[in-house]
Design a protein around this motif. Structure first.
Motif, mmCIF file in Angstrom:
data_model
loop_
_atom_site.group_PDB
_atom_site.id
_atom_site.type_symbol
_atom_site.label_atom_id
_atom_site.label_comp_id
_atom_site.label_asym_id
_atom_site.label_seq_id
_atom_site.Cartn_x
_atom_site.Cartn_y
_atom_site.Cartn_z
ATOM 1 N N HIS A 230 0.489 -0.922 -0.222
ATOM 2 C CA HIS A 230 -0.071 -0.043 -0.166
ATOM 3 C C HIS A 230 0.759 1.057 -0.051
ATOM 4 O O HIS A 230 0.384 1.750 0.882
ATOM 5 N N PRO A 231 1.253 1.291 -1.303
ATOM 6 C CA PRO A 231 2.557 2.201 -1.172
ATOM 7 C C PRO A 231 2.099 3.573 -0.940
ATOM 8 O O PRO A 231 2.650 4.908 -0.676
ATOM 9 N N LYS A 232 0.526 4.471 -1.660
ATOM 10 C CA LYS A 232 -0.133 5.747 -1.188
ATOM 11 C C LYS A 232 -0.604 6.007 -0.294
ATOM 12 O O LYS A 232 -1.064 6.608 0.550
ATOM 13 N N PHE A 233 -0.775 5.402 1.513
ATOM 14 C CA PHE A 233 -0.970 4.898 1.861
ATOM 15 C C PHE A 233 0.041 6.268 3.575
ATOM 16 O O PHE A 233 0.734 6.229 2.521
ATOM 17 N N TYR A 234 -0.512 6.834 3.935
ATOM 18 C CA TYR A 234 -0.289 8.248 4.446
ATOM 19 C C TYR A 234 1.179 7.899 5.246
ATOM 20 O O TYR A 234 1.821 8.705 5.235
ATOM 21 N N ALA A 235 0.992 6.515 6.028
ATOM 22 C CA ALA A 235 1.644 6.558 7.054
ATOM 23 C C ALA A 235 3.121 6.058 6.085
ATOM 24 O O ALA A 235 4.628 6.570 6.249
ATOM 25 N N CYS A 236 2.689 4.991 4.828
ATOM 26 C CA CYS A 236 3.600 4.901 3.645
ATOM 27 C C CYS A 236 4.615 6.913 2.843
ATOM 28 O O CYS A 236 5.906 6.462 2.952
ATOM 29 N N VAL A 237 3.599 7.747 2.922
ATOM 30 C CA VAL A 237 4.175 8.100 2.298
ATOM 31 C C VAL A 237 5.142 9.261 3.237
ATOM 32 O O VAL A 237 6.019 9.326 2.252
ATOM 33 N N LEU A 238 4.502 9.576 4.587
ATOM 34 C CA LEU A 238 5.694 9.684 5.280
ATOM 35 C C LEU A 238 6.491 9.279 5.433
ATOM 36 O O LEU A 238 7.867 10.359 5.008
ATOM 37 N N GLN A 239 6.620 8.177 5.447
ATOM 38 C CA GLN A 239 7.710 7.544 5.726
ATOM 39 C C GLN A 239 9.016 8.183 4.079
ATOM 40 O O GLN A 239 10.477 7.994 4.386
ATOM 41 N N GLN A 240 8.434 7.581 3.034
ATOM 42 C CA GLN A 240 9.211 8.020 1.968
ATOM 43 C C GLN A 240 9.488 9.395 1.954
ATOM 44 O O GLN A 240 11.044 9.835 1.762
ATOM 45 N N ASP A 241 8.772 10.314 2.169
ATOM 46 C CA ASP A 241 9.142 12.079 2.266
ATOM 47 C C ASP A 241 10.040 12.263 3.234
ATOM 48 O O ASP A 241 10.845 13.107 2.898
#
Length: 290
Positions: free
Chosen positions: A146-157
């Motif tokens: 789920h790369p577009k989920f909030y926590a995953c996006v935050l991690q990538q950012d």
């Protein structure tokens, strides 16, 4: 850590500013009564101690002392520690330590009646503090799926790899006797047995239209692992509807927090009343002088 305390007082209230809100309180008035239960509050990611001020005020009106902190490195202006979420339970426990030993009004508290309230990342914080043991290695596979989920996006950012390299152990506190958890973050990391150590009463909330922490990976997992929890699903509600109703000033600077999903002021009358009833039921009767 910055903090704020709401408590019962018999004094004239005045409307005063509180960040981007205004509230009616008697600033600096002495605490009225004794043997008050204590409730501590943990905000969501990128939030602050003011995010649930209306819930805190209603609890204080009902005889509780309520303390809220701004978590270090997880605020709107400083996200440097947002992914170091396992540090948060320890911060909440430090708040309990302060309130029960150093806060000037600590003599008015009943130390056997302590509760905790947490929203989103604060929900994870509270679940950890009351005995939850998360398996943070699950984040990697979850974000791969789920790369577009909030926590995953935050991690990538934040430039963090799929698997955290160092995570602080989660601290627990048996002084907490009851907990309210709204839209908990990272619910899936407690599967399959990470909440076996939770034995206190829990009130659990989910927003039906939560797109930040989508169903069924978060609150629903916690519900499955804590089937005896008092579970509420709010029809039509979005993730941020558990935060205090938006002021015009907040809506201008953070419109995403203020969606027109439901009548938030009306919902908070119901929500706050339910939170107060739950803590009254689980932390015992009001012991103030009548």
């Amino acid at each position: 850590m910055a903090g704020a305390v709401w408590y019962p007082a018999e004094a004239t209230e005045n409307e005063v500013p509180l960040a981007l809100f205004r509230q009616s309180v008697a600033v600096g008035a002495p605490v009225t009564g004794r043997s008050h239960p204590l409730v501590v509050i943990s905000h969501g990611a990128g939030g602050s101690l003011v995010d649930h001020y209306d819930t805190a005020r209603e609890l204080a009106r009902a005889g509780f002392v309520v303390a809220s902190i701004t978590h270090t490195g997880d605020t709107r202006t400083d996200r440097s520690r947002a992914m170091r979420i396992t540090e948060r339970p320890g911060q909440l426990i430090r708040l309990i330590d302060y309130m029960t030993t150093e806060w000037p009004g600590h003599g008015s508290l009943d130390l056997k009646r302590i509760g905790a309230f947490g929203f989103s990342s604060g929900g994870f914080t509270v679940l950890g503090a009351i005995g939850g043991e998360p398996d943070m290695t699950k984040v990697a596979s979850h974000c791969a799926e789920h790369p577009k989920f909030y926590a995953c996006v935050l991690q990538q950012d934040q430039g963090i790899g799929a698997r955290p390299t160092t995570m602080a152990p989660v601290e627990h506190d048996r002084r907490i006797r009851a907990a309210v958890v709204a839209a908990p973050a990272l619910g899936f990391v407690f599967e399959p047995s990470g909440l076996n150590g939770v034995s206190i009463p829990v009130q659990l909330w989910r927003a039906e239209q939560d797109t930040v922490l989508p169903h069924p990976y978060y609150a629903e997992v916690v519900h499955r692992l804590l089937p005896k929890a008092e579970y509420h699903v709010v029809p039509g509600a979005a993730h941020f509807d558990f935060m205090a109703p938006c002021s015009d000033a907040l809506a201008k600077v953070a419109p995403a927090i203020c969606p027109a999903s439901i009548d938030r002021p009306a919902f908070h009358k119901t929500f706050n009343a339910a939170v107060v009833r739950f803590f009254e039921k689980t932390l015992g009767p009001d012991l103030r002088p009548q």
